[in-house]
Design a protein around this motif. Structure first.
Motif, PDB file in Angstrom:
ATOM      1  N   UNK A  29       0.822  -1.211   0.000  1.00 47.98           N
ATOM      2  CA  UNK A  29       0.000   0.000   0.000  1.00 47.98           C
ATOM      3  C   UNK A  29       0.853   1.256   0.000  1.00 47.98           C
ATOM      4  N   UNK A  30       1.953   1.239   0.770  1.00 53.36           N
ATOM      5  CA  UNK A  30       2.845   2.404   0.801  1.00 53.36           C
ATOM      6  C   UNK A  30       3.468   2.643  -0.567  1.00 53.36           C
ATOM      7  N   UNK A  31       3.882   1.554  -1.226  1.00 56.40           N
ATOM      8  CA  UNK A  31       4.473   1.692  -2.568  1.00 56.40           C
ATOM      9  C   UNK A  31       3.427   2.221  -3.548  1.00 56.40           C
ATOM     10  N   UNK A  32       2.210   1.702  -3.458  1.00 56.28           N
ATOM     11  CA  UNK A  32       1.145   2.158  -4.363  1.00 56.28           C
ATOM     12  C   UNK A  32       0.841   3.635  -4.141  1.00 56.28           C
ATOM     13  N   UNK A  33       0.779   4.043  -2.870  1.00 56.50           N
ATOM     14  CA  UNK A  33       0.500   5.453  -2.567  1.00 56.50           C
ATOM     15  C   UNK A  33       1.604   6.351  -3.112  1.00 56.50           C
ATOM     16  N   UNK A  34       2.863   5.928  -2.913  1.00 59.41           N
ATOM     17  CA  UNK A  34       3.986   6.720  -3.413  1.00 59.41           C
ATOM     18  C   UNK A  34       3.958   6.803  -4.932  1.00 59.41           C
ATOM     19  N   UNK A  35       3.649   5.674  -5.578  1.00 60.47           N
ATOM     20  CA  UNK A  35       3.583   5.651  -7.047  1.00 60.47           C
ATOM     21  C   UNK A  35       2.462   6.557  -7.540  1.00 60.47           C
ATOM     22  N   UNK A  37       1.120   9.100  -5.998  1.00 55.62           N
ATOM     23  CA  UNK A  37       1.478  10.497  -5.741  1.00 55.62           C
ATOM     24  C   UNK A  37       2.447  10.995  -6.801  1.00 55.62           C
ATOM     25  N   UNK A  38       3.421  10.156  -7.162  1.00 53.97           N
ATOM     26  CA  UNK A  38       4.409  10.569  -8.165  1.00 53.97           C
ATOM     27  C   UNK A  38       3.741  10.744  -9.531  1.00 53.97           C
ATOM     28  N   UNK A  39       2.895   9.773  -9.906  1.00 56.80           N
ATOM     29  CA  UNK A  39       2.202   9.861 -11.201  1.00 56.80           C
ATOM     30  C   UNK A  39       1.325  11.106 -11.243  1.00 56.80           C
ATOM     31  N   UNK A  45       2.057  18.409 -13.414  1.00 57.02           N
ATOM     32  CA  UNK A  45       3.106  19.294 -13.926  1.00 57.02           C
ATOM     33  C   UNK A  45       3.040  19.370 -15.449  1.00 57.02           C
ATOM     34  N   UNK A  46       2.846  18.214 -16.088  1.00 63.15           N
ATOM     35  CA  UNK A  46       2.757  18.191 -17.554  1.00 63.15           C
ATOM     36  C   UNK A  46       1.531  18.953 -18.039  1.00 63.15           C
TER      37      UNK A  46
END
Length: 91
Positions: A29-35, A37-39, A45-46
Motif C-alpha cells: 500500500x505504501x508503494x502504491x500510494x507513493x507511485x 502520488x508521483x504519477x 506538472x505536464x
C-alpha cells in the motif's frame, strides 16, 4: 503435553504468518500510494505546462493582433495627416 505444544507452535506460526502478511500489505500500500502520488505530480506538472503554453500562445496572438491593429490605425492617421500637410503645402 505434546499435543498442546504442537497446537501452540501452530498457533504462533499462524500469528507470525498473519503479521508478515499484514506487513507485506502495508508495504504494498505504501508503494502504491507513493507511485500514485508521483504519477499525479508528474501528470499535473505536464498538464500545467501544456495549459500554460496554450494560454501564453493565445495571449501572445491576441496581443500581437490588437497591437498590429492599433499600429495600423496610427500609421493610417499619420499618413492622413502627412497627406493633409502635403496638400496644404502644395496648394
Amino acid at each position: 503435553m505434546k499435543e498442546n505444544a504442537v497446537i501452540t507452535i501452530i498457533s504462533i506460526t499462524i500469528i507470525v504468518l498473519n503479521m508478515m502478511m499484514i506487513i507485506v500489505l502495508d508495504i504494498k500500500n505504501a508503494i502504491m500510494m507513493a507511485t500514485m502520488a508521483e504519477v499525479t505530480t508528474v501528470t499535473m506538472a505536464e498538464v500545467t505546462a501544456v495549459v500554460m503554453a496554450e494560454i501564453m500562445a493565445a495571449t501572445m496572438a491576441e496581443v500581437t493582433a490588437v497591437t498590429m491593429a492599433e499600429v495600423t490605425v496610427v500609421v493610417k492617421d499619420v499618413a492622413a495627416v502627412g497627406a493633409g500637410c502635403f496638400n496644404l503645402i502644395n496648394n
